[in-house]
Design a protein around this motif. Structure first.
Motif, mmCIF file in Angstrom:
data_model
loop_
_atom_site.group_PDB
_atom_site.id
_atom_site.type_symbol
_atom_site.label_atom_id
_atom_site.label_comp_id
_atom_site.label_asym_id
_atom_site.label_seq_id
_atom_site.Cartn_x
_atom_site.Cartn_y
_atom_site.Cartn_z
ATOM 1 N N ILE A 20 0.845 -1.200 0.000
ATOM 2 C CA ILE A 20 0.000 0.000 0.000
ATOM 3 C C ILE A 20 0.878 1.248 0.000
ATOM 4 O O ILE A 20 0.649 2.187 -0.766
ATOM 5 N N PRO A 57 -3.819 1.484 -4.559
ATOM 6 C CA PRO A 57 -3.107 0.254 -4.185
ATOM 7 C C PRO A 57 -3.712 -0.981 -4.835
ATOM 8 O O PRO A 57 -4.930 -1.106 -4.964
ATOM 9 N N VAL A 94 -4.167 -3.801 -3.769
ATOM 10 C CA VAL A 94 -5.045 -4.569 -2.888
ATOM 11 C C VAL A 94 -6.511 -4.222 -3.114
ATOM 12 O O VAL A 94 -7.397 -4.990 -2.758
ATOM 13 N N PHE A 95 -6.799 -3.072 -3.747
ATOM 14 C CA PHE A 95 -8.187 -2.672 -3.982
ATOM 15 C C PHE A 95 -8.685 -3.039 -5.375
ATOM 16 O O PHE A 95 -9.818 -2.728 -5.720
ATOM 17 N N ASP A 96 -7.837 -3.677 -6.180
ATOM 18 C CA ASP A 96 -8.258 -4.033 -7.533
ATOM 19 C C ASP A 96 -9.327 -5.126 -7.468
ATOM 20 O O ASP A 96 -9.066 -6.237 -7.001
ATOM 21 N N ALA A 113 -5.712 -9.676 -0.497
ATOM 22 C CA ALA A 113 -5.649 -9.776 0.957
ATOM 23 C C ALA A 113 -6.059 -11.158 1.455
ATOM 24 O O ALA A 113 -5.617 -11.587 2.527
#
Lengths: 214, 214, 214
Positions: A134, A144, A146-148, A154
């Motif tokens: 991040i 980031p 991780v939000f795709d 995660a």
């Protein structure tokens, strides 16, 4: 798990993440200094965050100078070899996956060793694993990874942290089981990338906007 | 180095950085409150990060209210004078250079006083000097200046931190030598800006993309 | 103020902020995991920052697993209900205002209970209230709302923190007065949004650029 083993896995995780940072630095057109800095941010950032939250003395990356070798070596290796690599961008995610797999294990173990409860230890393991990436993406001015929503990032870290906590409580944790857990997280992450597994969107609405990395 | 001197240099560094933050707030079209906040973030952010990592009680910016004067004064001065300045944007970097020069010295000294090893102290000095500016640029939604490949930013800070550590070990550190070291870092930083010195790119590839601030 | 009351207000603030994070996740097209993560970042981020600065053991969000319920519930509620809401975007700010109103109170009180001086306690209250939202917006790759010159965001938090410190010193702080202070901050914040109150720009120049969220 003896402390030296934890150190080895932690340094290995730092190195993987640092390579992913240096590769991203190449893609963004940064210079060598920026490559070392972005490698440090992602390689050491998650662990520094973990140690700040554990609140037990200065972070390992500062008290133990060996940690600095990871971003320096990563930037040097990427500098020397990146020219021969067809598409540097494609290598960011596999190295990132290696760091993720190792940090979700070492973060959880360090939290358990510090006496945290299992829920907090798993949360800190995920934070350690996800935090460096991040920081890397926020610094490189993009949303980031991780939000795709077209990817699971995660969830493998959460499973790895839960596995590490389980092995720790059963007393089964050693070099072999720890490495197997990390390998399973890495494999799951790579399968996720290969087969585009993903989670449901954040709302059931039919009118959700399209995700953009920005 | 007596603690009062370190405090004076630290406050001076905060003020320089706070002015750079308030000037950037003008350029981005923020209001007075945003000017105080961005000035605080860059003026106090690096020091708060340093004190969190040293893990020795609450950060100085919170335990000593005098620190709050720096961003408040900076926002007031910029508010009153910015209208007369032809191009506010051009002043961001000189003030930033002043903060950088002072923080790489005070960050290193505070780490050495806290008993850190020299490598860690130099790393923390660089982190202190570079941290506030990264927070400022990330918050203002642009790639941090430290990653601009057409500029050297972290190298003067690294040299300043190494000089401070050297003077400290030799026992030569006092007001005069500390100020000379800071002046050298400032001069080097300004020469870098003037002559566009830069480091090699992060890879030897011929196909490196162009850098954009985003 | 008994510790349980502070915990209740803190959890309520976490929940409000977590809902604002999950709503923003819907707007940005994130998935459910991203919704939980963004909700955690904004709901727990300000408090973690506060506890790191107080430097008194691991942050409450990690030592007390009950805090994890807030982002999980928020993501679930938003997932189930967001489809029926005409314009999700409009709800981000009211929930954000609720979190702001509660966190500026609880942050200040926690700092005063830890023995900080009043100026530092008020600063920490504002940092707690504003921190989570800054983390949320920086992560979602936009300029934090607190810098929008067409809005007042930090001023209500500052007034709330000052009210909380005043009540604490007078010994008048209890469930009723604390809730009234939070309600006043919330009302002021909503009035600000309704009537577009704003602060003067960061410079008196006639040539200030237009603000863009980026």
């Amino acid at each position: 798990m003896p402390i030296d083993l934890a150190l080895v896995l932690d340094l290995l995780g730092c190195s993987f993440f640092a390579v992913s940072g240096s590769l991203l630095a190449v893609r963004k057109g940064f210079d060598l200094v920026g490559s070392v800095l972005l490698g440090s941010l992602v390689g050491l950032g998650g662990g520094v965050l973990r140690d700040l939250i554990l609140n037990a003395g200065p972070p390992a990356a500062f008290s133990n100078p060996i940690y600095l070798a990871a971003p320096l070596l990563a930037a040097a290796v990427v500098y020397l070899l990146a020219g021969r690599v067809e598409r540097v961008s494609r290598l960011v995610l596999p190295f990132d996956a290696g760091g993720l797999a190792l940090f979700c294990i070492t973060g959880t173990l360090k939290a358990l060793d510090a006496g945290m409860n299992p829920a907090a230890a798993i949360l800190l393991g995920v934070t350690t694993a996800v935090g460096g990436g991040i920081l890397r993406d926020v610094t490189a001015n993009r949303v980031p990874h991780v939000f795709d929503p077209k990817d699971l990032y995660a969830i493998p870290a959460l499973l790895g942290a839960a596995m590490a906590a389980g092995l720790w409580y059963l007393g089964w944790l050693n070099l072999v089981t720890g490495s197997i857990a990390a390998a399973m997280v890495f494999s799951l992450r790579m399968l996720t990338l290969r087969f585009h597994w993903h989670a449901p969107l954040a709302a059931r609405s039919w009118a959700i906007p399209r995700f953009r990395r920005g």
